[in-house]
Design a protein around this motif. Structure first.
Motif, PDB file in Angstrom:
ATOM      1  N   THR A  10       0.757  -1.246  -0.145  1.00  0.00           N
ATOM      2  CA  THR A  10       0.069  -0.233   0.156  1.00  0.00           C
ATOM      3  C   THR A  10       0.818   1.223  -0.109  1.00  0.00           C
ATOM      4  N   THR A  11       1.823   1.252   0.773  1.00  0.00           N
ATOM      5  CA  THR A  11       2.879   2.413   0.991  1.00  0.00           C
ATOM      6  C   THR A  11       3.688   2.703  -0.386  1.00  0.00           C
ATOM      7  N   VAL A  12       3.984   1.584  -1.130  1.00  0.00           N
ATOM      8  CA  VAL A  12       4.641   1.630  -2.403  1.00  0.00           C
ATOM      9  C   VAL A  12       3.710   2.363  -3.449  1.00  0.00           C
ATOM     10  N   ARG A  13       2.483   1.707  -3.692  1.00  0.00           N
ATOM     11  CA  ARG A  13       1.309   2.243  -4.478  1.00  0.00           C
ATOM     12  C   ARG A  13       1.066   3.552  -4.163  1.00  0.00           C
ATOM     13  N   ALA A  14       1.116   4.054  -2.924  1.00  0.00           N
ATOM     14  CA  ALA A  14       0.626   5.440  -2.670  1.00  0.00           C
ATOM     15  C   ALA A  14       1.822   6.415  -3.208  1.00  0.00           C
ATOM     16  N   SER A  15       2.986   5.960  -2.952  1.00  0.00           N
ATOM     17  CA  SER A  15       4.215   6.744  -3.257  1.00  0.00           C
ATOM     18  C   SER A  15       4.012   6.925  -4.939  1.00  0.00           C
ATOM     19  N   SER A  16       3.974   5.699  -5.460  1.00  0.00           N
ATOM     20  CA  SER A  16       3.942   5.774  -6.985  1.00  0.00           C
ATOM     21  C   SER A  16       2.864   6.512  -7.575  1.00  0.00           C
ATOM     22  N   ILE A  17       1.679   6.705  -7.059  1.00  0.00           N
ATOM     23  CA  ILE A  17       0.401   7.527  -7.258  1.00  0.00           C
ATOM     24  C   ILE A  17       0.971   9.100  -7.107  1.00  0.00           C
ATOM     25  N   ARG A  18       1.588   9.519  -6.152  1.00  0.00           N
ATOM     26  CA  ARG A  18       1.904  10.886  -5.681  1.00  0.00           C
ATOM     27  C   ARG A  18       3.157  11.189  -6.699  1.00  0.00           C
ATOM     28  N   ALA A  20       3.499  10.022  -9.880  1.00  0.00           N
ATOM     29  CA  ALA A  20       2.751  10.411 -10.875  1.00  0.00           C
ATOM     30  C   ALA A  20       2.072  11.513 -10.974  1.00  0.00           C
ATOM     31  N   PHE A  21       1.486  11.910  -9.933  1.00  0.00           N
ATOM     32  CA  PHE A  21       0.669  13.488 -10.008  1.00  0.00           C
ATOM     33  C   PHE A  21       1.678  14.511  -9.942  1.00  0.00           C
ATOM     34  N   THR A  22       2.857  14.358  -9.418  1.00  0.00           N
ATOM     35  CA  THR A  22       3.757  15.180  -9.619  1.00  0.00           C
ATOM     36  C   THR A  22       4.460  15.581 -10.750  1.00  0.00           C
ATOM     37  N   LEU A  23       4.467  14.699 -11.691  1.00  0.00           N
ATOM     38  CA  LEU A  23       4.854  14.654 -13.149  1.00  0.00           C
ATOM     39  C   LEU A  23       3.625  15.037 -13.855  1.00  0.00           C
ATOM     40  N   LEU A  24       2.787  14.805 -13.566  1.00  0.00           N
ATOM     41  CA  LEU A  24       1.346  15.337 -14.546  1.00  0.00           C
ATOM     42  C   LEU A  24       1.086  16.975 -14.168  1.00  0.00           C
ATOM     43  N   GLU A  25       1.317  17.126 -12.899  1.00  0.00           N
ATOM     44  CA  GLU A  25       0.965  18.435 -12.610  1.00  0.00           C
ATOM     45  C   GLU A  25       1.854  19.555 -13.423  1.00  0.00           C
ATOM     46  N   ARG A  26       3.078  19.099 -13.736  1.00  0.00           N
ATOM     47  CA  ARG A  26       4.088  19.873 -14.686  1.00  0.00           C
ATOM     48  C   ARG A  26       3.934  19.559 -16.158  1.00  0.00           C
ATOM     49  N   LEU A  27       3.414  18.510 -16.511  1.00  0.00           N
ATOM     50  CA  LEU A  27       3.675  18.217 -17.917  1.00  0.00           C
ATOM     51  C   LEU A  27       2.157  17.906 -18.342  1.00  0.00           C
ATOM     52  N   ALA A  28       1.209  17.558 -17.705  1.00  0.00           N
ATOM     53  CA  ALA A  28      -0.043  17.245 -18.471  1.00  0.00           C
ATOM     54  C   ALA A  28      -1.239  17.205 -17.328  1.00  0.00           C
ATOM     55  N   PRO A  29      -1.335  18.477 -16.908  1.00  0.00           N
ATOM     56  CA  PRO A  29      -2.734  18.731 -15.929  1.00  0.00           C
ATOM     57  C   PRO A  29      -4.040  18.237 -16.257  1.00  0.00           C
ATOM     58  N   PRO A  30      -4.307  18.069 -17.648  1.00  0.00           N
ATOM     59  CA  PRO A  30      -5.680  17.516 -17.936  1.00  0.00           C
ATOM     60  C   PRO A  30      -5.534  15.989 -17.699  1.00  0.00           C
ATOM     61  N   LEU A  31      -4.448  15.585 -18.124  1.00  0.00           N
ATOM     62  CA  LEU A  31      -4.415  13.984 -17.729  1.00  0.00           C
ATOM     63  C   LEU A  31      -4.409  13.939 -16.097  1.00  0.00           C
ATOM     64  N   GLY A  32      -3.727  14.529 -15.683  1.00  0.00           N
ATOM     65  CA  GLY A  32      -3.937  14.361 -14.057  1.00  0.00           C
ATOM     66  C   GLY A  32      -5.277  14.567 -13.674  1.00  0.00           C
ATOM     67  N   GLY A  33      -5.958  15.560 -14.199  1.00  0.00           N
ATOM     68  CA  GLY A  33      -7.493  15.618 -13.947  1.00  0.00           C
ATOM     69  C   GLY A  33      -8.236  14.421 -14.212  1.00  0.00           C
ATOM     70  N   ARG A  34      -7.977  13.717 -15.274  1.00  0.00           N
ATOM     71  CA  ARG A  34      -8.667  12.799 -15.625  1.00  0.00           C
ATOM     72  C   ARG A  34      -8.482  11.547 -14.556  1.00  0.00           C
ATOM     73  N   LEU A  35      -7.067  11.497 -14.119  1.00  0.00           N
ATOM     74  CA  LEU A  35      -6.941  10.346 -13.331  1.00  0.00           C
ATOM     75  C   LEU A  35      -7.419  10.626 -11.929  1.00  0.00           C
ATOM     76  N   ALA A  36      -7.292  11.777 -11.495  1.00  0.00           N
ATOM     77  CA  ALA A  36      -7.950  12.112 -10.324  1.00  0.00           C
ATOM     78  C   ALA A  36      -9.437  11.904 -10.174  1.00  0.00           C
ATOM     79  N   LEU A  37     -10.099  12.275 -11.328  1.00  0.00           N
ATOM     80  CA  LEU A  37     -11.497  11.835 -11.272  1.00  0.00           C
ATOM     81  C   LEU A  37     -11.867  10.560 -11.109  1.00  0.00           C
ATOM     82  N   HIS A 190      -3.855  14.734  -0.177  1.00  0.00           N
ATOM     83  CA  HIS A 190      -3.321  13.276  -0.071  1.00  0.00           C
ATOM     84  C   HIS A 190      -2.812  12.486  -1.206  1.00  0.00           C
ATOM     85  N   LEU A 191      -3.159  12.957  -2.493  1.00  0.00           N
ATOM     86  CA  LEU A 191      -2.673  12.187  -3.715  1.00  0.00           C
ATOM     87  C   LEU A 191      -1.496  13.039  -4.118  1.00  0.00           C
TER      88      LEU A 191
END
Length: 291
Positions: A10-18, A20-37, A190-191
């Motif tokens: 669970t810890t590894v999965r949470a770290s991976s999601i965070r 991914a969101f850090t990268l998407l915030e910089r490069l592709a916020p629309p894709l991050g929004g889709r994943l967040a939804l 959280h994410l």
């Protein structure tokens, strides 16, 4: 209790999601929004609790899917509404005392929860408007509510249904969400996603919900309305839906009472005898005599 291996996974999965969101915030916020939804609309389902006493099972057609409900007793109807990721047995402790007091109890699984069928977004995915519409449909099938007892996001859905015209004599909310927008900020923290992803996420969420996010903010809509009496119970150590949510609803809702607990959190509050006693007493209290 989860094993060390499961905790590590669970810890590894949470770290991976965070990450991914850090990268998407910089490069592709629309894709991050889709994943967040997608994550937002996919409840983490609670483990089954102790079953309620055996009732009568019903299947209702709601929004092109199936809602499974269960009933006990006869008399004025009290509806039990579970929260996000919950199931109809989460409020099972309320069944026997209400039946003994002369009420019919109706509980059900929201779409994409428990035994009910999928919502419009597909299996295991749900939305707040669907929660609200399911309650309205169940009440239309079984009859008008004497009272509704609801937990967490189920309380928010109930409030929205009542504000849209669902009749009831009394309401009891346990750990209610006052404003989903505030929950989206907790969700973002959280994410680990930032303002650009959050904006893209909100735009998608509003399209799915069919209304601006402000429409679901309960206190402004409840102010100066003619609404049934409300009892709110909320714990100061609730980390999932912080106590100020209960304060905000109580402050805006006419004829509302807030009971504050400490140390029960978001779920254990449902199984505490003192909370059960307060809710049952409120629901079964005789209506005031009108002169």
């Amino acid at each position: 209790m989860p094993s060390a291996r499961r905790q590590k996974s669970t810890t590894v999965r949470a770290s991976s999601i965070r990450a991914a969101f850090t990268l998407l915030e910089r490069l592709a916020p629309p894709l991050g929004g889709r994943l967040a939804l997608r994550i937002w609309c996919t409840p983490r389902h609670a483990r089954p609790s102790s079953p309620a006493p055996s009732g009568t099972r019903h299947e209702l057609s709601v929004a092109g899917s199936t809602v499974v409900a269960e009933t006990w007793g006869t008399g004025p109807i009290v509806y039990l509404v579970h929260g996000w990721g919950g199931h109809r047995n989460q409020l099972a402790r309320f069944v026997e005392p209400l039946v003994e007091a002369g009420y019919q109890v109706v509980s059900y699984d929201a779409l994409s929860h428990g035994e009910s069928g999928p919502g419009t977004l597909g299996p295991k995915r749900a939305t707040l408007p669907e929660f609200s519409k399911a309650l309205t449909a169940v009440a239309a099938h079984f009859g008008p509510a004497h009272a509704i007892v609801a937990h967490s996001m189920g309380a928010s859905a109930t409030a929205l249904a009542v504000l849209d015209g669902l009749p009831t004599t009394r309401l009891a909310f346990i750990a209610p969400v006052a404003d989903p927008l505030s929950q989206t900020h907790l969700f973002a923290d959280h994410l680990g996603f930032g303002p650009r992803t959050h904006a893209a996420f909100l735009a998608r969420l509003e399209r799915v919900a069919g209304n601006p996010i402000e429409f679901f903010n309960i206190p402004p809509r409840a102010t100066d309305q003619d609404l049934p009496p409300l009892l709110v119970l909320h714990d100061t150590r609730d980390t999932q839906v912080p106590h100020p949510n209960g304060e905000a609803i109580t402050g805006a809702w006419p004829n509302a009472t807030l009971i504050t607990t400490t140390g029960l959190g978001h779920h254990r509050i449902l199984s505490t005898p003192e909370v059960l006693t307060e809710v049952i007493s409120f629901v079964t209290e005789p209506a005031p005599v009108q002169c």
